[in-house]
Design a protein around this motif. Structure first.
Motif, mmCIF file in Angstrom:
data_model
loop_
_atom_site.group_PDB
_atom_site.id
_atom_site.type_symbol
_atom_site.label_atom_id
_atom_site.label_comp_id
_atom_site.label_asym_id
_atom_site.label_seq_id
_atom_site.Cartn_x
_atom_site.Cartn_y
_atom_site.Cartn_z
ATOM 1 N N UNK A 1 -8.054 9.616 -4.635
ATOM 2 C CA UNK A 1 -8.878 8.856 -5.580
ATOM 3 C C UNK A 1 -8.066 7.829 -6.362
ATOM 4 N N UNK A 2 -6.781 7.684 -6.030
ATOM 5 C CA UNK A 2 -6.031 6.569 -6.603
ATOM 6 C C UNK A 2 -4.825 6.903 -7.441
ATOM 7 N N UNK B 1 0.201 1.429 -4.454
ATOM 8 C CA UNK B 1 0.759 2.136 -3.309
ATOM 9 C C UNK B 1 0.191 1.589 -2.010
ATOM 10 N N UNK B 2 -1.109 1.343 -1.974
ATOM 11 C CA UNK B 2 -1.725 0.800 -0.770
ATOM 12 C C UNK B 2 -1.158 -0.578 -0.443
ATOM 13 N N UNK B 3 -0.989 -1.416 -1.463
ATOM 14 C CA UNK B 3 -0.424 -2.746 -1.224
ATOM 15 C C UNK B 3 0.997 -2.633 -0.680
ATOM 16 N N UNK B 4 1.806 -1.767 -1.294
ATOM 17 C CA UNK B 4 3.200 -1.637 -0.872
ATOM 18 C C UNK B 4 3.307 -1.117 0.558
ATOM 19 N N UNK B 5 2.432 -0.175 0.929
ATOM 20 C CA UNK B 5 2.426 0.319 2.304
ATOM 21 C C UNK B 5 2.065 -0.796 3.279
ATOM 22 N N UNK C 1 6.680 7.671 9.299
ATOM 23 C CA UNK C 1 6.208 8.088 7.981
ATOM 24 C C UNK C 1 7.369 8.199 7.001
ATOM 25 N N UNK C 2 8.481 8.759 7.467
ATOM 26 C CA UNK C 2 9.634 8.935 6.580
ATOM 27 C C UNK C 2 10.168 7.594 6.088
ATOM 28 N N UNK C 3 10.144 6.588 6.955
ATOM 29 C CA UNK C 3 10.607 5.262 6.532
ATOM 30 C C UNK C 3 9.667 4.667 5.496
ATOM 31 N N UNK C 4 8.366 4.858 5.693
ATOM 32 C CA UNK C 4 7.398 4.359 4.714
ATOM 33 C C UNK C 4 7.605 5.036 3.367
ATOM 34 N N UNK C 5 7.898 6.333 3.373
ATOM 35 C CA UNK C 5 8.150 7.033 2.111
ATOM 36 C C UNK C 5 9.372 6.474 1.412
ATOM 37 N N UNK C 6 10.434 6.224 2.186
ATOM 38 C CA UNK C 6 11.656 5.683 1.571
ATOM 39 C C UNK C 6 11.428 4.268 1.046
ATOM 40 N N UNK C 7 10.601 3.487 1.752
ATOM 41 C CA UNK C 7 10.385 2.093 1.362
ATOM 42 C C UNK C 7 9.455 1.954 0.165
ATOM 43 N N UNK C 8 8.419 2.794 0.103
ATOM 44 C CA UNK C 8 7.382 2.631 -0.918
ATOM 45 C C UNK C 8 7.655 3.477 -2.147
ATOM 46 N N UNK C 9 8.136 4.696 -1.937
ATOM 47 C CA UNK C 9 8.505 5.528 -3.068
ATOM 48 C C UNK C 9 9.985 5.352 -3.339
ATOM 49 N N UNK D 1 -2.857 7.847 1.649
ATOM 50 C CA UNK D 1 -2.927 6.474 1.150
ATOM 51 C C UNK D 1 -3.272 5.491 2.279
ATOM 52 N N UNK D 2 -2.749 5.730 3.475
ATOM 53 C CA UNK D 2 -3.069 4.837 4.590
ATOM 54 C C UNK D 2 -4.536 4.980 5.012
ATOM 55 N N UNK D 3 -5.079 6.188 4.917
ATOM 56 C CA UNK D 3 -6.505 6.368 5.216
ATOM 57 C C UNK D 3 -7.356 5.560 4.245
ATOM 58 N N UNK D 4 -6.992 5.588 2.968
ATOM 59 C CA UNK D 4 -7.715 4.785 1.980
ATOM 60 C C UNK D 4 -7.567 3.298 2.266
#
Length: 249
Positions: free
Chosen positions: A95-96, A175-179, A193-201, A216-219
């Motif tokens: 929900x955000x 988060x959605x924009x950064x992904x 997925x692990x790279x996305x976590x390191x890049x966005x978080x 977040x990607x589903x949203x």
């Protein structure tokens, strides 16, 4: 520069006071709400940069409060809750919420999570001071210009943190924009997925599970489909990760 503002939403007054003191020490101007109704009123009035949100409130469920906050504000939202089940964490993120912290937690952990969120780039912070710190130096790099993505009708402006589909803006969370931005910068390449976590978080503090990436990607996909139902720009590569295809039919 004005101090950053925070709304602490917590029905336990002792916990609310502790979080409030921590954020004040970090340089935030803080107000505390003890109900969902108070929280929504304060978010509208204060226009905060950060909300910490308890899910168990006496009037409105915290998940609904988070959903309503997302309708009017793009502030960072950290859920702090005694609900520890994975389904609660996933619903909160769906929900955000930007992060989810289970009670009991240490104030040092909350401090680390807040700092990690504010280290993530956003255009409105280019000349803003860090909490409790001094103004950023004037030689901050100029935001990247608008980028048209391949032959698709999708435009991503990193400087304005704006996504347009067929000329209409798509309302994304940070988060959605950064992904999306990271996938776009690696268009045609499978990103794990692990790279996305390191890049966005933040690299010093990442979520406990890669499930948050999927949520977040589903949203993000759902919002892009609503804007252009004939396009599927983000492809799932089973067992590996995701790929952005700008020319997907």
């Amino acid at each position: 520069m004005d101090a950053r503002k925070a709304v602490v939403v917590e029905d336990d007054r002792d916990v609310g006071d502790a979080i409030s003191r921590l954020l004040e020490q970090a340089g935030f101007d803080v107000v505390v709400a003890h109900t969902g109704a108070e929280a929504m009123a304060m978010v509208a009035e204060v226009e905060p940069d950060l909300v910490t949100l308890d899910l168990t409130l006496p009037d409105i469920d915290g998940v609904e409060v988070c959903r309503r906050i997302r309708m009017v504000s793009d502030c960072y939202v950290i859920v702090v809750s005694g609900r520890t089940a994975e389904v609660d964490r996933l619903v909160g993120l769906e929900v955000g919420a930007d992060d989810y912290l289970s009670k009991p937690f240490s104030m040092r952990e909350l401090q680390a999570r807040v700092a990690a969120l504010f280290r993530r780039p956003r255009s409105s912070d280019v000349l803003a001071p860090e909490p409790g710190g001094s103004e950023r130096p004037p030689d901050v790099p100029t935001p990247e210009p608008t980028s048209q993505l391949g032959c698709s009708d999708l435009t991503l402006d990193r400087g304005a943190r704006e996504v347009l589909v067929s000329g209409a803006e798509v309302d994304l969370t940070r988060t959605e924009f950064d992904l999306l931005a990271h996938l776009v910068s690696n268009a045609g390449v499978v990103v794990a997925r692990e790279e996305l976590m390191r890049a966005v978080w933040d690299s010093e503090f990442v979520p406990d599970s890669t499930h948050v990436v999927d949520v977040h990607l589903a949203n993000l996909r759902r919002k892009l489909r609503r804007a252009a139902s004939s396009n599927e720009w983000i492809r799932t590569i089973r067992g590996v990760g995701f790929r952005f295809d700008p020319c997907c039919p």
